[in-house]
Design a protein around this motif. Structure first.
Motif, PDB file in Angstrom:
ATOM      1  N   LEU A 459      52.623  42.910  34.459  1.00  0.00           N
ATOM      2  CA  LEU A 459      52.343  42.536  33.020  1.00  0.00           C
ATOM      3  C   LEU A 459      53.000  43.974  32.209  1.00  0.00           C
ATOM      4  O   LEU A 459      52.993  44.830  32.696  1.00  0.00           O
ATOM      5  N   GLN A 460      53.186  43.185  31.042  1.00  0.00           N
ATOM      6  CA  GLN A 460      53.266  44.192  30.006  1.00  0.00           C
ATOM      7  C   GLN A 460      52.409  43.716  28.781  1.00  0.00           C
ATOM      8  O   GLN A 460      51.692  42.755  28.920  1.00  0.00           O
ATOM      9  N   PHE A 461      51.929  44.797  27.790  1.00  0.00           N
ATOM     10  CA  PHE A 461      50.947  44.595  26.968  1.00  0.00           C
ATOM     11  C   PHE A 461      51.342  44.672  25.611  1.00  0.00           C
ATOM     12  O   PHE A 461      51.850  45.747  25.160  1.00  0.00           O
ATOM     13  N   ALA A 477      48.033  40.625  27.336  1.00  0.00           N
ATOM     14  CA  ALA A 477      48.873  40.470  28.413  1.00  0.00           C
ATOM     15  C   ALA A 477      49.868  39.537  28.584  1.00  0.00           C
ATOM     16  O   ALA A 477      49.429  38.378  28.396  1.00  0.00           O
ATOM     17  N   LEU A 478      50.954  39.992  28.834  1.00  0.00           N
ATOM     18  CA  LEU A 478      52.303  39.001  28.857  1.00  0.00           C
ATOM     19  C   LEU A 478      52.936  39.140  30.267  1.00  0.00           C
ATOM     20  O   LEU A 478      53.250  40.285  30.708  1.00  0.00           O
ATOM     21  N   ALA A 515      45.045  42.192  34.549  1.00  0.00           N
ATOM     22  CA  ALA A 515      44.502  42.292  33.401  1.00  0.00           C
ATOM     23  C   ALA A 515      43.264  43.229  33.310  1.00  0.00           C
ATOM     24  O   ALA A 515      43.007  43.918  32.553  1.00  0.00           O
ATOM     25  N   PHE A 516      42.232  42.790  34.218  1.00  0.00           N
ATOM     26  CA  PHE A 516      41.197  43.275  34.343  1.00  0.00           C
ATOM     27  C   PHE A 516      41.179  44.742  34.616  1.00  0.00           C
ATOM     28  O   PHE A 516      40.448  45.706  34.515  1.00  0.00           O
ATOM     29  N   SER A 533      43.647  39.903  25.891  1.00  0.00           N
ATOM     30  CA  SER A 533      43.863  38.585  25.968  1.00  0.00           C
ATOM     31  C   SER A 533      44.683  38.239  27.010  1.00  0.00           C
ATOM     32  O   SER A 533      45.723  38.748  27.051  1.00  0.00           O
ATOM     33  N   ILE A 534      44.189  37.180  27.635  1.00  0.00           N
ATOM     34  CA  ILE A 534      45.258  36.513  28.888  1.00  0.00           C
ATOM     35  C   ILE A 534      45.694  34.957  28.325  1.00  0.00           C
ATOM     36  O   ILE A 534      44.742  34.360  28.063  1.00  0.00           O
TER      37      ILE A 534
END
Length: 696
Positions: A459-461, A477-478, A515-516, A533-534
């Protein structure tokens, strides 16, 4: 009279099938020629042999030769089993004494009919022998009362060789629909169906030349009223020691009813029951036959793959959809010709098999013609799809490969061009794209199943700025994918593949977990009020266990549920609005923030938006980019913000890259923004550093 049959075949399954089919006869079996000769010695009452020519140890020809040389077995009637392309073997077998042949794969009804004919002949022979024994039966009785048609053709006057006379029994007259005199005048050739005449003449000439002494076949007689009678026929040479020279005897069994059932079954197997078009099986047979004949003409497949038929059924019912497909089939069939044959390979897929066209331009022209017709006629039904074209190379006929390529091309057409019937030609570039898709799918599958590979999902943010407080309120979250074979892959490419393959469910669970973990790290760094956000796809959201699994993961990860947001696209509501809203309502009541991503580009109405159980509307980048080329007083972005606020939703503007865009959004009360002006998507460590720098 009990008929005893010896079945000789090295195929146990064929022996078993024949034995079951002829169970009312006395059956004994042998697996090769050696065992067959032994069975003949053990069973002296065998009347008939069904003999496969191709066997180990001692083949069928050797058995025929052995039978011919043995006075005891020479009179046993032998039917040989051949393949469809073994005419020379059939002739050779007949010369060696076989009385008939049956071609493989064996048609059981045909086998039964032939055995019945030969059983009738054996019984007739037995009856004749009985007559000689007790002088109680005459030839005339057998001839007149036999349940099969019999005709004997001969020349009575040696001085008049052209004066042909015939003897025919009542059954023969009934089958052909003609009297003895009519048959004598017309001759059998004139009442034989033209499609069968050439094959029979070939056999008849061999019979006249003495090359064979008998032949058998299925053929059609044309009756005076134009109807057709199918018969199984055996023709054999006859010779007499007196002054009358007998030419031949013909024995018929009427198989019209059985043949009609056969033809009906053949039609059903080759056609679609709803539309009457040729089906996939027919296309397979046609391609195999053309390949066998080594056609040198250009050949291609043009496929039409319909979309939205399931949605049509949901909205209007099954019968409505079937009627629409039938209408499409009838429309397409109007463009069928001798060199352009239409097939229906699936309920919603049609294929034109095209031959002898000039070049690729002809294919494109015809594809555009079909596209225009379908768009014009079926636009009101909202039926759309793609058109794929595959040119067939000289050495190709595998239908699975060709139809797979055709489907790939038509699916690519739909994904590239949207709703209209556009054309996509399968070529090396498309093959490379398909191969790339397959590699991506394999990488995703390995990740989903926790296989140890060098493929990595991470993930990137991207930070989200609250314009009211000028603080970073959260991150989006990407998902990112990096594979050993292909390197970095954009989510625009791999997410649709994950959705199409249904891997998005297990991939999504891994994204949620990552993400968590980031939310927990934010808390450890002192940022316990910042959420993440996901992005959630429709497939994930509408999965029956989605909510339960999400809540369970939140509990296991020990994250504050108020720091969890999910983003869904507006188009999700077009397919299942009520169920989607029900799931969202449950999530929101639990404390999860809900945002509609790409707002303004989907399909929901304002009435639907009002009822949505969501917290945020994310304004699509399209409207933010318009701020650079549109005068501020003519931009509608402020109207979107205003409508969202009136509907009770907050707004987040995506893709903010310039200061002028930010000023416009601030001036029109947009709640939050994200984009390259604030920050590019960041790795986890970079995101933490960004927060520290931004705070200071």
């Amino acid at each position: 009279m009990t008929i005893k049959i010896l079945v000789v075949d090295d195929s146990a399954s064929d022996r078993f099938i024949i034995e079951n089919m002829l169970s009312d006869y006395g059956i004994v079996t042998a697996c090769d020629g050696v065992e067959a000769m032994q069975m003949l010695k053990e069973h002296r009452d065998i009347n008939l042999i069904i003999l496969d020519l191709n066997m180990p140890n001692m083949n069928g020809f050797q058995v025929l030769e052995a039978l011919y040389e043995d006075d005891e077995f020479r009179g046993i009637r032998t039917i040989i089993l051949t393949n469809y392309d073994e005419l020379d073997n059939e002739i050779r077998g007949l010369r060696l004494g076989a009385v008939d042949y049956i071609r493989k794969p064996i048609h059981m009804a045909s086998l039964r009919a032939r055995i019945e004919v030969h059983a009738s002949l054996l019984r007739a022979k037995k009856a004749l022998e009985q007559r000689l024994d007790d002088q109680t039966m005459t030839f005339e009785m057998i001839f007149e009362q036999a349940p099969i048609g019999i005709a004997i053709s001969h020349n009575r006057d040696p001085e008049c060789p052209d004066e042909i006379t015939m003897q025919v029994n009542p059954v023969y007259e009934r089958i052909t629909g003609r009297t003895k005199d009519e048959l004598a005048c017309s001759g059998w050739a004139s009442i034989t169906h033209p499609d069968d005449l050439e094959e029979e003449l070939k056999y008849y000439r061999k019979l006249q030349a003495g090359e064979i002494d008998k032949y058998s076949m299925e053929k059609r007689f044309i009756k005076p009223d134009g109807s057709v009678a199918w018969v199984y026929m055996v023709v054999a040479s006859l010779n007499s020691n007196d002054e009358s020279k007998y030419n031949h005897i013909c024995i018929l069994k009427d198989i019209t009813e059985r043949k009609q059932i056969e033809l009906e079954r053949k039609y059903i197997s080759e056609h679609n029951s709803q539309t009457g078009l040729y089906n996939r099986y027919s296309l397979e047979m046609r391609l195999a036959e053309d390949y066998k004949q080594k056609l040198t003409t250009k050949r291609a497949l043009l496929g039409i793959d319909l979309s939205n038929t399931q949605l049509l059924t949901t909205n209007y019912g099954f019968m409505y959809t079937q009627k629409a497909i039938k209408e499409i089939a009838d429309t397409l069939n109007q463009y069928s010709t001798k060199n352009r044959v239409l097939y229906q390979t699936h309920e919603s897929r049609f294929v034109f098999y095209m031959l002898d066209y000039n070049d690729k331009k002809d294919l494109i022209y015809f594809g555009n013609l079909i596209s225009d017709v379908l768009e014009t006629k079926f636009v009101m039904d909202r039926i759309n799809g793609g058109i794929g074209i595959v040119e067939i190379e000289q050495d190709q006929y595998d239908v699975d490969i060709l139809l797979r390529r055709l489907l790939i091309a038509s699916e690519r057409s739909k994904s590239l061009y949207g709703k209209t019937f556009e054309i996509c030609i399968y070529d090396d570039k498309l093959e490379a794209l398909v191969s790339r898709e397959r590699d991506i799918m394999q990488a995703l599958s390995a990740i989903a199943n926790d296989k140890d590979t060098n493929d990595r999902l991470y993930l990137q943010f991207q930070p989200i700025l609250d314009l009211k407080t000028n603080r970073i309120s959260g991150f989006e979250a990407l998902a990112r994918l990096n594979t050993e074979k292909l390197g970095p892959i954009s989510p625009v490419e791999f997410i649709p593949i994950a959705e199409k393959s249904k891997l998005i469910v297990s991939i999504g669970e891994k994204i949620n977990k990552m993400a968590f973990d980031f939310i927990n790290r934010l808390g450890q760094e002192g940022y316990d009020s910042i959420g993440v956000s996901i992005n959630i796809s429709a497939i994930q959201l509408l999965s029956p266990s989605f909510s339960d699994k999400l809540f369970k993961l939140i509990d296991e990860s020990k994250v504050n549920i108020k720091n969890v947001s999910i983003e869904i696209t507006e188009s999700v509501f077009a397919s299942d609005y009520r169920n989607t809203n029900r799931v969202l309502d449950r999530l929101r009541k639990a404390g999860i923030q809900i945002a509609i991503d790409d707002f303004g580009t989907g399909y929901s109405s304002l009435a639907s938006e009002y009822e949505l159980r969501v917290s945020y509307l994310k304004i699509d980048k399209y409207f933010i980019d318009k701020l650079l080329v549109t005068q501020p007083n003519k931009a509608i972005t402020n109207e979107i913000i205003s409508i969202a606020h009136k509907l009770g939703h907050h707004t987040i503007a995506e893709g903010v890259e310039y200061q002028s865009q930010l000023h416009y959004l601030e001036n029109h009360n947009c709640d939050k923004v994200q984009g390259y002006l604030i920050s590019r998507p960041l790795d986890e460590d970079q995101a933490i550093d960004f927060l520290k720098r931004y705070k200071s």
